[in-house]
Design an enzyme around this catalytic site. Structure first.
Site, PDB file in Angstrom:
ATOM      1  N   ALA A  18       0.819  -1.225   0.000  1.00  0.00           N
ATOM      2  CA  ALA A  18       0.000   0.000   0.000  1.00  0.00           C
ATOM      3  C   ALA A  18       0.851   1.272   0.000  1.00  0.00           C
ATOM      4  O   ALA A  18       0.304   2.374   0.018  1.00  0.00           O
ATOM      5  CB  ALA A  18      -0.933  -0.006   1.212  1.00  0.00           C
ATOM      6  N   ARG A  42       6.798  -2.482   3.253  1.00  0.00           N
ATOM      7  CA  ARG A  42       8.066  -2.361   3.982  1.00  0.00           C
ATOM      8  C   ARG A  42       8.360  -0.904   4.330  1.00  0.00           C
ATOM      9  O   ARG A  42       8.898  -0.598   5.378  1.00  0.00           O
ATOM     10  CB  ARG A  42       9.200  -2.947   3.134  1.00  0.00           C
ATOM     11  CG  ARG A  42       9.089  -4.459   2.927  1.00  0.00           C
ATOM     12  CD  ARG A  42      10.020  -4.945   1.854  1.00  0.00           C
ATOM     13  NE  ARG A  42       9.706  -4.297   0.581  1.00  0.00           N
ATOM     14  CZ  ARG A  42      10.358  -4.509  -0.549  1.00  0.00           C
ATOM     15  NH1 ARG A  42      11.377  -5.347  -0.579  1.00  0.00           N
ATOM     16  NH2 ARG A  42      10.003  -3.889  -1.655  1.00  0.00           N
ATOM     17  N   ARG A  43       8.008   0.037   3.449  1.00  0.00           N
ATOM     18  CA  ARG A  43       8.359   1.454   3.680  1.00  0.00           C
ATOM     19  C   ARG A  43       7.286   2.109   4.551  1.00  0.00           C
ATOM     20  O   ARG A  43       6.288   2.646   4.064  1.00  0.00           O
ATOM     21  CB  ARG A  43       8.509   2.176   2.335  1.00  0.00           C
ATOM     22  CG  ARG A  43       9.788   1.768   1.594  1.00  0.00           C
ATOM     23  CD  ARG A  43       9.823   2.327   0.201  1.00  0.00           C
ATOM     24  NE  ARG A  43       8.825   1.735  -0.665  1.00  0.00           N
ATOM     25  CZ  ARG A  43       8.616   2.097  -1.940  1.00  0.00           C
ATOM     26  NH1 ARG A  43       9.339   3.063  -2.485  1.00  0.00           N
ATOM     27  NH2 ARG A  43       7.689   1.494  -2.650  1.00  0.00           N
ATOM     28  N   SER A 157      -1.490 -10.068 -13.753  1.00  0.00           N
ATOM     29  CA  SER A 157      -0.941  -9.236 -14.833  1.00  0.00           C
ATOM     30  C   SER A 157      -1.291  -9.847 -16.181  1.00  0.00           C
ATOM     31  O   SER A 157      -1.478 -11.068 -16.284  1.00  0.00           O
ATOM     32  CB  SER A 157       0.585  -9.165 -14.705  1.00  0.00           C
ATOM     33  OG  SER A 157       1.156  -8.580 -15.858  1.00  0.00           O
ATOM     34  N   TYR A 170       8.811 -13.439 -14.141  1.00  0.00           N
ATOM     35  CA  TYR A 170       7.720 -12.542 -13.710  1.00  0.00           C
ATOM     36  C   TYR A 170       6.385 -13.035 -14.263  1.00  0.00           C
ATOM     37  O   TYR A 170       5.405 -13.203 -13.525  1.00  0.00           O
ATOM     38  CB  TYR A 170       7.995 -11.103 -14.151  1.00  0.00           C
ATOM     39  CG  TYR A 170       6.857 -10.175 -13.802  1.00  0.00           C
ATOM     40  CD1 TYR A 170       6.571  -9.885 -12.472  1.00  0.00           C
ATOM     41  CD2 TYR A 170       6.045  -9.615 -14.795  1.00  0.00           C
ATOM     42  CE1 TYR A 170       5.501  -9.059 -12.132  1.00  0.00           C
ATOM     43  CE2 TYR A 170       4.979  -8.783 -14.464  1.00  0.00           C
ATOM     44  CZ  TYR A 170       4.709  -8.515 -13.134  1.00  0.00           C
ATOM     45  OH  TYR A 170       3.650  -7.704 -12.798  1.00  0.00           O
ATOM     46  N   LYS A 174       2.939 -14.601 -12.335  1.00  0.00           N
ATOM     47  CA  LYS A 174       1.568 -14.109 -12.475  1.00  0.00           C
ATOM     48  C   LYS A 174       0.655 -15.198 -13.053  1.00  0.00           C
ATOM     49  O   LYS A 174      -0.554 -15.197 -12.793  1.00  0.00           O
ATOM     50  CB  LYS A 174       1.545 -12.832 -13.326  1.00  0.00           C
ATOM     51  CG  LYS A 174       2.272 -11.647 -12.665  1.00  0.00           C
ATOM     52  CD  LYS A 174       1.706 -11.304 -11.287  1.00  0.00           C
ATOM     53  CE  LYS A 174       2.232  -9.973 -10.759  1.00  0.00           C
ATOM     54  NZ  LYS A 174       1.754  -9.685  -9.404  1.00  0.00           N
ATOM     55  N   PRO A 200      -3.890  -6.332 -14.913  1.00  0.00           N
ATOM     56  CA  PRO A 200      -3.660  -5.094 -15.662  1.00  0.00           C
ATOM     57  C   PRO A 200      -2.534  -5.242 -16.679  1.00  0.00           C
ATOM     58  O   PRO A 200      -1.601  -6.034 -16.503  1.00  0.00           O
ATOM     59  CB  PRO A 200      -3.246  -4.088 -14.579  1.00  0.00           C
ATOM     60  CG  PRO A 200      -3.477  -4.768 -13.260  1.00  0.00           C
ATOM     61  CD  PRO A 200      -3.388  -6.233 -13.540  1.00  0.00           C
ATOM     62  N   GLY A 201      -2.637  -4.418 -17.726  1.00  0.00           N
ATOM     63  CA  GLY A 201      -1.509  -4.246 -18.643  1.00  0.00           C
ATOM     64  C   GLY A 201      -0.667  -3.079 -18.177  1.00  0.00           C
ATOM     65  O   GLY A 201      -0.628  -2.758 -16.983  1.00  0.00           O
ATOM     66  N   THR A 205       3.412   3.400 -12.685  1.00  0.00           N
ATOM     67  CA  THR A 205       3.589   3.447 -11.224  1.00  0.00           C
ATOM     68  C   THR A 205       5.109   3.429 -11.002  1.00  0.00           C
ATOM     69  O   THR A 205       5.856   3.797 -11.906  1.00  0.00           O
ATOM     70  CB  THR A 205       2.953   2.202 -10.560  1.00  0.00           C
ATOM     71  OG1 THR A 205       3.613   1.047 -11.100  1.00  0.00           O
ATOM     72  CG2 THR A 205       1.449   2.105 -10.831  1.00  0.00           C
TER      73      THR A 205
END
Ligand code: NDP
Ligand code: 8X3
Length: 270
Positions: A18, A42-43, A157, A170, A174, A200-201, A205
């Site tokens: 998030a 994590r952040r 994905s 990757y 997915k 999503p394609g 982000t």
């Protein structure tokens, strides 16, 4: 107010990853509907800034105009099964009955062909996109089944369905997410727990910045001359699936920008 489908005016929505991108947009969208949120990443400082915004302490406003009914933050690396189990066991009582789990934490590392890809990148992608999603699902599913109510929303994905050079592990992660989502549906038949895989394609982000390990120029080039999906577009799809009437299950939802399509078979001629 929002959730006829889950028979709960302030559902608890647990969102992994998030702190950025889709996860933050999904949090904003559910906050706008007055949900109670558990936000994990994590952040932690990023989560704190988002929480201030969503509870009215910050400058931003949530789409939909409302504010989150409650926000609980968890500094969490989803790869760590013990930490996931602890975080869920230690949820405040008023947030312990999670209605919607959005398994969003994940991403790609590198775009090299399999023969030169970094095995550490492969391991990290498997640990996050597959194992992290499994850890969170396994920890929250028993409660959903016991309450006969809930929704697991996995962020897959287009890479699950469409191969492309450099997608090797990757895309395979997915594809796991896609098949695991369907297999969950098979196991959950007879309960009212729903499962959805959102695919999503191209979306702008921090995804490409992470994939190219901080190379801003290379990341920006991915979106050059294209109008990609936004994080808000994906959040809209997530919220739509979650707020459909309770007898409706979206199994799989694929969305792409209009400016992205398929290249067909590649043939190497002599
Ligand atoms: P971002 O890089 O913007 O966000 C990724 C999020 O995942 C961050 O919040 C990050 O938080 C979190 N995360 C990564 N690793 C971990 C971990 N080990 N533990 C906990 N959280 C973690 O990318 P997106 O928003 O684009 O990606 C979200 C999801 O969408 C991913 O699963 C991605 O594969 C998928 N996706 C993305 C597409 C795109 O084009 N952008 C298209 C299709 C799918 P932190 O670093 O603070 O832990
Ligand atoms: C992210 C979309 O096309 O870069 O999952 O694999 S793509």
């Amino acid at each position: 107010m929002m959730h006829a489908a889950l028979n709960d005016p302030t559902p608890v929505v647990f969102i992994t990853g998030a702190s950025a991108g889709f996860g933050a947009a999904i949090a904003r969208r559910f906050a706008g509907l007055g949900a109670r949120l558990v936000l994990a990443a994590r952040r932690y400082e990023r989560l704190e800034a988002l929480a201030a915004e969503l509870t009215g302490g910050g400058a931003g406003s949530s789409p939909g105009g409302g504010r989150a009914a409650a926000v609980h933050l968890v500094r969490l690396d989803v790869r760590d099964r013990g930490a996931v189990d602890r975080a869920i066991a230690e949820l405040p009582p008023e947030l312990s009955e999670v209605s919607v789990l959005v398994n969003n934490a994940g991403g790609a590392l590198g775009l090299s062909p399999a023969q030169t890809a970094d095995p550490d990148d492969w391991e990290q992608m498997v640990d996050t996109n597959i194992k992290g999603l499994l850890h969170c699902t396994r920890a929250l599913l028993p409660g959903m089944v016991a309450r006969d109510r809930g929704h697991i929303i996995n962020i897959g994905s287009v890479a699950a369905e469409t191969p492309y050079p450099g997608s090797n592990v990757y895309g395979a992660c997915k594809a796991f997410v896609a098949q695991f989502s369907l297999n969950l549906r098979a196991d959950l038949l007879g309960s009212r727990v729903r499962v959805t895989d959102i695919e999503p394609g191209m979306a702008e982000t921090e995804f490409s910045l992470v994939r190219f390990k901080g190379d801003q120029e290379r990341a920006a080039a991915v979106y050059q001359g294209v109008k990609p999906l936004s994080a808000e577009d994906v959040a809209e799809a997530v919220v739509w699936c979650a707020t459909l009437p309770e007898h409706v299950n979206v199994n799989r939802l694929e969305l792409m920008p209009v400016m992205q399509a398929f290249a067909g078979f590649a043939v190497k001629r002599a």
